[in-house]
Design an enzyme around this catalytic site. Structure first.
Site, mmCIF file in Angstrom:
data_model
loop_
_atom_site.group_PDB
_atom_site.id
_atom_site.type_symbol
_atom_site.label_atom_id
_atom_site.label_comp_id
_atom_site.label_asym_id
_atom_site.label_seq_id
_atom_site.Cartn_x
_atom_site.Cartn_y
_atom_site.Cartn_z
ATOM 1 N N ARG A 173 0.921 -1.170 -0.075
ATOM 2 C CA ARG A 173 -0.030 0.044 0.040
ATOM 3 C C ARG A 173 0.728 1.288 0.105
ATOM 4 O O ARG A 173 0.477 2.271 -0.797
ATOM 5 C CB ARG A 173 -1.040 0.008 1.258
ATOM 6 C CG ARG A 173 -2.125 0.830 1.018
ATOM 7 C CD ARG A 173 -2.786 0.902 2.449
ATOM 8 N NE ARG A 173 -2.466 1.386 3.399
ATOM 9 C CZ ARG A 173 -2.787 2.192 4.648
ATOM 10 N NH1 ARG A 173 -4.408 2.200 4.663
ATOM 11 N NH2 ARG A 173 -2.357 2.466 5.583
ATOM 12 N N ARG B 241 -12.656 1.290 8.060
ATOM 13 C CA ARG B 241 -11.362 1.885 8.428
ATOM 14 C C ARG B 241 -11.523 2.928 8.046
ATOM 15 O O ARG B 241 -11.112 4.060 8.990
ATOM 16 C CB ARG B 241 -10.046 0.806 7.837
ATOM 17 C CG ARG B 241 -8.857 1.572 8.173
ATOM 18 C CD ARG B 241 -7.687 0.985 7.616
ATOM 19 N NE ARG B 241 -7.772 0.783 6.247
ATOM 20 C CZ ARG B 241 -7.470 1.673 5.069
ATOM 21 N NH1 ARG B 241 -7.616 3.087 5.620
ATOM 22 N NH2 ARG B 241 -7.642 1.420 3.866
ATOM 23 N N HIS C 92 -14.717 -1.923 0.074
ATOM 24 C CA HIS C 92 -14.080 -3.067 0.396
ATOM 25 C C HIS C 92 -14.545 -3.456 1.618
ATOM 26 O O HIS C 92 -14.637 -2.781 2.728
ATOM 27 C CB HIS C 92 -12.754 -2.189 0.840
ATOM 28 C CG HIS C 92 -11.874 -1.772 -0.528
ATOM 29 N ND1 HIS C 92 -11.530 -0.483 -0.723
ATOM 30 C CD2 HIS C 92 -11.648 -2.446 -1.815
ATOM 31 C CE1 HIS C 92 -10.863 -0.373 -2.024
ATOM 32 N NE2 HIS C 92 -10.990 -1.451 -2.625
ATOM 33 N N HIS D 29 -14.117 -7.917 -2.160
ATOM 34 C CA HIS D 29 -13.389 -9.010 -1.533
ATOM 35 C C HIS D 29 -13.950 -10.092 -0.415
ATOM 36 O O HIS D 29 -14.243 -11.044 -0.787
ATOM 37 C CB HIS D 29 -11.917 -8.337 -0.794
ATOM 38 C CG HIS D 29 -11.127 -7.466 -1.338
ATOM 39 N ND1 HIS D 29 -10.674 -7.812 -2.593
ATOM 40 C CD2 HIS D 29 -10.856 -6.332 -1.291
ATOM 41 C CE1 HIS D 29 -9.968 -6.764 -3.191
ATOM 42 N NE2 HIS D 29 -10.148 -5.867 -2.373
ATOM 43 N N ASP E 5 -9.177 -4.917 -10.226
ATOM 44 C CA ASP E 5 -8.822 -4.223 -8.885
ATOM 45 C C ASP E 5 -7.304 -3.577 -9.346
ATOM 46 O O ASP E 5 -7.453 -2.364 -9.835
ATOM 47 C CB ASP E 5 -8.577 -5.433 -7.958
ATOM 48 C CG ASP E 5 -8.291 -4.652 -6.581
ATOM 49 O OD1 ASP E 5 -8.146 -3.510 -6.641
ATOM 50 O OD2 ASP E 5 -8.315 -5.687 -5.523
#
Lengths: 453, 453
Positions: A108, A231, A255, A295, A344
């Site tokens: 990331r 998150r 996500h 996911h 993705d």
């Protein structure tokens, strides 16, 4: 930029009515010999059958017939989850830094660095190249999960939709259908403000975000509402986004449980709830088939039940690359969820491969074969569904992903003489395409009746 | 048929000396810019360097230089495990029969049916098509694990090597290098005679098998000794085969721990030993780097130690398709085993994909990235090694799999302008090829200096 104008030019320019036929294909979800489709001047399918019309019928309304010969004619593929700009780091994340534990989280960081470097022109260029590669791989509609919104320091461009406009322009110039999944992002995590690298993902407020979405909708842009993850978005904002999406009739994407750490942090913030439970508690799952859990890997039985009337978007090549794990596709399908597919990270752009891996990864897990096979539907059609109608449904475009009367002629052909398909008996052709194939045999690509490749 | 004659015609016909250069490539195991290779009239590399020779050098011995432009020049790929005839059931094993538990063993029944149907001409045709597809995918040498030996009832053809000859002819006509891994097969399992479908795999005796191998060797055919598995070969015969191979200096290949049932049956027959331990006890592992354990999936710590000085041949797409499981590649590599790759069932023929899955399946298992990365070697080169030099070593052809002085010019080029590689920076090109690539960009293919594609 006037989207409507270009859209008409690219996707709906008037053309003459015509017909298409080929040796084999999938018509309205079924494998057939000699599919025959008539397409009107607007690019819409007005007749779909097997075999040519009878002579009197043909004489009554003569139109040119494009005979695609030995080709296999399939609906255009639907890519339900893409981050186009990540195409720029293809191959660039596989060297270990000293002491680098090499996980999703270090990947990331590399991805954030790339995101920092892009201005409007750079974003347009990489998105255009990425969308062009998608088209060539047989994808005719993409859901771009777009979170690169503002200047690197988080300041707004003169037009707050500047970067969204670049995505729209890239799709338009390439001739690819786009559903712009506008991402809302507000923080690094529970009580943690955005990292410097995340600032450009963040709107100054939910109101600014909603105003941007309103402006896009007013221009006729096909949009979806995308809280990035539990998150990045707190519960009050999830509730407001769910309200907005419900009132506007828009799909939602997020996500969900990509990494175990995401689950742990969610439980800590939300009194033990899983990400899926937080989305449910926020109203995001209230409307059937309106939510796509991207996911949905690290899910428990309660999560599976909550997602049963929704979509799961699997992205197997990315999920392997990032060490995310295997989507429990059989569990999701058994309970009723529809599984869509996404390219993705766009390190690999090949939905045939993604579809195959849905099944193959289940075989690796279980030690058995035909894991996604159901009595009522052959395995190869289940996998093609994931790459077509399920993706279309996930994007709120139930008119796409199929060759049927009333649908636009978004279609692809596969070269039957490609080495991977040569000598395969007709009765096994779709199985070879879906269980042993790739995007390499994709030949022609049509969007709204226009040949794009 | 005289193999030598055709071999010379196809693989070693005299040609003029010439040189090749390209933008990038892998020379003698290292990624370089501007590789330059001089090849003599016999197709052997006589000079290898980066950059063109200096002008005085060129003037001294002027030879034509083929500039391959922006291409990436790699050694030809080595396919260390193939059953060519199984190409005929590509796509044909993915429908469930009523009550079919759909496992490796039901797949095997379908494969046996295909094996039963083939005569010499049919075997030649499917093998030729399969080898042709391999060449097109950048494979320049195949280890054909050949067990279709005799008439369907087990009777010998007039020439007991009739079917081996068809394999040799197919490779020769296509221009692919072949190492013929002659399989010895004697039974269905412990105290179980061959099933009717297995009869044609079985030689009447070990002596008949060895006479066949002797005859092939006398003709100069490149052979290896291949006891099919501990299921199909009893321990006394394993010992005799190990003796023979050692005396003749031949490599040995065998299926090892592909399925859990194989381990259970082995333990029952051999007092608790694993297949690897049985091969070790039979002397098959006595010579370092002479044995290839195909699959080696369901192995324990003792097995890993026994295989440390040998090869493991992984076939990830087949191992997923058949529900075999994931080769513990990191464990094998850490202990010192060399990992080669095989296209095995040939449902998919793409060693770039096989190499990538070695790493990607480890990521799925571990939830981490860069699993096969070692301090001394970049991940992408480790994966390329598996597809080249490790396969060459497994086949006893240490001269192959590399572009270096003394090696034949077996080489491939990749089209850098292919959509999957376009816009990738040069420094990430090999990573993109090995971690996000496929065989689709393979362009030119040379064997012994002859262009085959």
């Amino acid at each position: 930029m006037s989207l409507e104008t270009t859209k008409q030019r690219q996707l709906a320019a008037p053309a003459a009515a015509r017909a298409f036929t080929a040796a084999h294909g999938v018509l309205d979800g079924a494998w057939v010999d000699a599919p025959y489709l008539e397409v009107d001047a607007a690019g819409t399918i007005v007749r779909a059958q097997t075999g040519l019309p009878s002579a009197p019928d043909r004489d009554r309304a003569p139109i040119p017939v494009h005979d695609l010969g030995r080709a296999v004619l399939l609906p255009g593929l639907i890519n339900a989850h893409s981050h186009a700009f990540q195409r720029s780091i293809r191959g660039a994340t596989h060297r270990a830094a000293a002491g680098d534990p090499s996980t999703f989280w270090s990947w990331r960081q590399a991805m954030y660095s790339a995101a920092q470097r892009l201005g409007p022109d750079g974003l347009y260029a990489v998105t255009r190249a990425c969308f062009s590669e998608m088209l060539r791989a047989g994808i005719t509609c993409v859901g771009e999960f777009h979170y690169l919104h503002h200047r690197p320091d988080g300041g707004l461009y003169d037009d707050p939709n500047e970067l969204s406009n670049q995505i729209i322009r890239a799709a338009d110039d390439v001739g690819l259908r786009l559903v712009l999944l506008e991402v809302f992002y507000q923080r690094a995590g529970d009580r943690r403000p955005p990292l410097p690298e995340q600032r450009r993902f963040c709107d100054p407020s939910l109101d600014v975000y909603l105003a941007r979405v309103d402006a896009l909708r007013a221009r006729g842009v096909d949009v979806g509402v995308a809280p990035h993850s539990v998150r990045a978005v707190a519960r009050p904002q999830l509730e407001q986004l769910a309200d907005y999406a419900a009132r506007a009739g828009l799909v939602m994407h997020a996500h969900v449980s990509e990494q175990p750490l995401e689950n742990h942090e969610c439980a800590a913030e939300h009194g033990g709830l899983t990400p899926t439970q937080v989305f449910a508690a926020s109203g995001c799952l209230d409307r059937p088939r309106s939510f796509s859990a991207v996911h949905a890997i690290h899910v428990d039985a309660a999560d599976l039940a909550l997602l049963a009337a929704q979509h799961v978007c699997a992205c197997p090549t990315t999920e392997a690359d990032l060490g995310d794990g295997i989507v429990p596709a059989a569990d999701h399908l058994t309970r009723g969820a529809r599984i869509a597919l996404g390219s993705d990270s766009n390190a690999i752009i090949d939905l045939f491969q993604e579809a195959r891996l849905l099944e193959m990864n289940e075989r690796l897990r279980s030690g058995r074969r035909l894991c996604l096979s159901a009595a009522e539907r052959p395995l190869s059609l289940t996998l093609l569904d994931a790459a077509t109608v399920a993706g279309a449904s996930a994007l709120g475009r139930a008119d796409l992903g199929k060759l049927a009367v009333g649908a636009p002629f978004d279609a692809i052909t596969l070269d039957r003489d490609h080495p991977t398909l040569a000598d395969v008996a007709s009765e096994h052709l779709l199985d070879a395409i879906m269980l042993a194939g790739s995007a390499a045999p994709v030949d022609r690509v049509y969007v709204a009746g226009h040949r794009r490749r």
